[in-house]
Design an enzyme around this catalytic site. Structure first.
Site, short mmCIF file in Angstrom:
data_model
loop_
_atom_site.label_atom_id
_atom_site.label_comp_id
_atom_site.label_asym_id
_atom_site.label_seq_id
_atom_site.Cartn_x
_atom_site.Cartn_y
_atom_site.Cartn_z
N SER A 150 -1.14 7.19 11.03
CA SER A 150 -1.69 8.51 10.53
C SER A 150 -3.07 8.55 10.17
CB SER A 150 -1.18 8.74 9.05
OG SER A 150 0.61 8.56 9.03
N HIS B 23 3.08 11.34 2.67
CA HIS B 23 3.94 10.26 2.82
C HIS B 23 4.20 9.50 1.56
CE1 HIS B 23 4.00 10.47 7.14
NE2 HIS B 23 2.65 10.74 7.30
#
Length: 489
Positions: free
Chosen positions: A323, A418
């Site tokens: 990410s 997340h």
């Protein structure tokens, strides 16, 4: 030019009578902001047309009418909205936003009735009355768009235009009702998960290229590589928007945790044997519809894809992301502008962040990171300097992701997403994204969030209730190293 405008106007007029209008409208509008959109051949509304709009809106706000009349009326309203130029579409939305709010007096009466109700049956009736009072006439109007085949899709694009409008503040009541409705209509239970492959339609593949928001798809070869046998791409679709992906995720099936996105996407790399893959890397999650911003879909998408992959590939043991950290550079820029903070840095780092001329400390640091090999070869910095630089940046990134918060949520939007799904921060990767965007947003750093299946629920509740963020021992060590680097005042 005049003939061309007339032709496009005729096409629009004809297309508006069929379900294909939205596809033509999107093609003409493209990705431009709502306030800038001026469809060719469209004229500003005159007073007579505005009077008709007001009449139709007032009639649509009525709580009692036949379905046939409602459908005909809302079709006429939608047709007028879509044929308006950009400025008049904003005025149309402002009419909805400024009028048709909740009846305050009726709501107060309903609240009093609820407070005075003694019997359970009276309380139930009072609750229903209060719920009815909370539903604004504006919401009743918007609900009627669901009667049209392309009505829900139209509201998605209306909200996208609203969010891009310079008049967004004055449109807030309309935006609130749109979000409320779309959240209900795009509940995860109504969404269909589909795998996209190289055999998908060309139109759909073109949309993947256009909507990819994390790592630009540079060519058809690049796309084909992302859809190869050791890759997967999944998207959510809605039954009323069957040709439009709402959100999609790209996954690489590999044998270990990925730490560099350029290597992961390198077309020259050999294709992995999926039978031997032990790790699924989610390296891109893209929201394809700006009008659905704020509607929760991503967390359901990831969990559905994990379930799908687990069933297809029993050998998969690790599910993780690679990410970006989109807010890190901006945050660090602010830190380096603070003399008190810089005074805490060791001499090596202060030397590397001293700008020359008009160059800021951050710009100087950025230059060294981008050309670290050349900087070392030229004698500008030593290997030890670069090691300290790496340790410091990774530590600052860990601190930013875990400790810099707004209320109890992380500042970084990707981290917020997340952690909110129950993931943990597993690894911070040096030079994980060396693209110009990666350098600009995070000085090349990327992170792995780990979705440990037997810990997701516990970590989700720890985050939701206490704001506690799960992290690996390696990341904890980075925080400790950061503390030792900083000189205490």
């Amino acid at each position: 030019m005049g003939n061309s405008n007339t032709m496009v106007g005729n096409v629009l007029a004809n297309a508006a009578r069929g379900a294909g209008f939205m596809r033509i409208w999107r093609r003409l509008v493209g990705g431009r902001s709502g306030s800038d959109v001026q469809l060719a051949g469209l004229q500003a509304f005159d007073n007579k047309q505005w009077a008709l709009v007001d009449k139709l809106l007032q009639e649509a706000a009525s709580p009692i009418d036949s379905e046939t009349r409602m459908r005909a009326r809302v079709r006429q309203l939608l047709d007028m909205y879509l044929h308006a130029n950009g400025d008049d579409r904003v005025l149309f939305m402002q009419r909805l936003a400024s009028g048709f709010g909740v009846d305050g007096a009726a709501l107060e009466d309903a609240i009093v009735a609820y407070q005075e109700a003694q019997e359970p049956s009276d309380q139930l009736l009072a609750q229903a009355r209060m719920a009815d009072a909370l539903e604004s006439p504006r919401l009743r109007i918007l609900k009627q768009f669901n009667l049209l085949p392309n009505g829900i899709e139209s509201l998605v694009f209306m909200r996208a235009e609203l969010l891009q409008s310079a008049q967004k503040e004055s449109l807030a009541p309309l935006e609130q009702d749109l979000l409320r409705l779309l959240t209900l209509w795009f509940d995860a239970g109504f969404l269909e998960l589909q795998r996209l492959s190289w055999n998908s339609s060309a139109a759909l593949l073109e949309k993947l290229i256009r909507y990819e928001a994390v790592h630009e798809i540079k060519s058809w070869d690049d796309l084909r590589n992302r859809l190869d046998s050791d890759r997967r791409c999944y998207a959510f679709f809605h039954g009323r928007m069957p040709d439009e992906p709402l959100i999609f995720v790209e996954v690489a099936l590999v044998s270990q945790l990925a730490s560099n996105v350029q290597m992961l996407l390198d077309e020259a790399q050999p294709t992995h044997d999926t039978a031997q893959a032990t790790t699924a890397i989610f390296y891109s999650i893209s929201n394809a519809q700006p009008g659905l911003r704020g509607v929760s879909m991503g967390e359901f998408l990831i969990k559905r894809v994990v379930a799908q992959l687990s069933q297809e590939f029993p050998n998969l043991k690790t599910f993780a992301t690679l990410s970006p950290v989109p807010g890190f550079a901006k945050w660090l820029h602010t830190r380096l502008a603070d003399d008190d903070y810089v005074a805490q840095l060791p001499l090596q780092l202060r030397y590397m962040t001293e700008g020359e001329g008009d160059e800021t400390r951050f710009e100087r640091l950025q230059t060294i990171v981008q050309a670290q090999d050349c900087a070392h070869d030229s004698g500008l910095v030593t290997k030890d300097d670069l090691l300290v630089l790496k340790q410091w940046l990774q530590g600052e990134c860990a601190h930013y992701l875990l400790n810099e918060k707004r209320r109890q949520e992380p500042l970084d939007p990707v981290a917020r997403f997340h952690f909110g799904n129950g993931a943990s921060l597993q690894q911070i990767n040096w030079m994980g994204d060396t693209s110009p965007k990666g350098m600009r947003e995070s000085l090349g750093l990327m992170v792995n969030y780990l979705y440990q299946l037997d810990a997701i629920d516990e970590q989700y509740h720890a985050f939701a209730k206490e704001g506690r963020l799960a992290r690996s021992p390696e990341v904890k060590k980075m925080l400790t190293t950061r503390e030792t680097l900083l000189v205490k005042p």
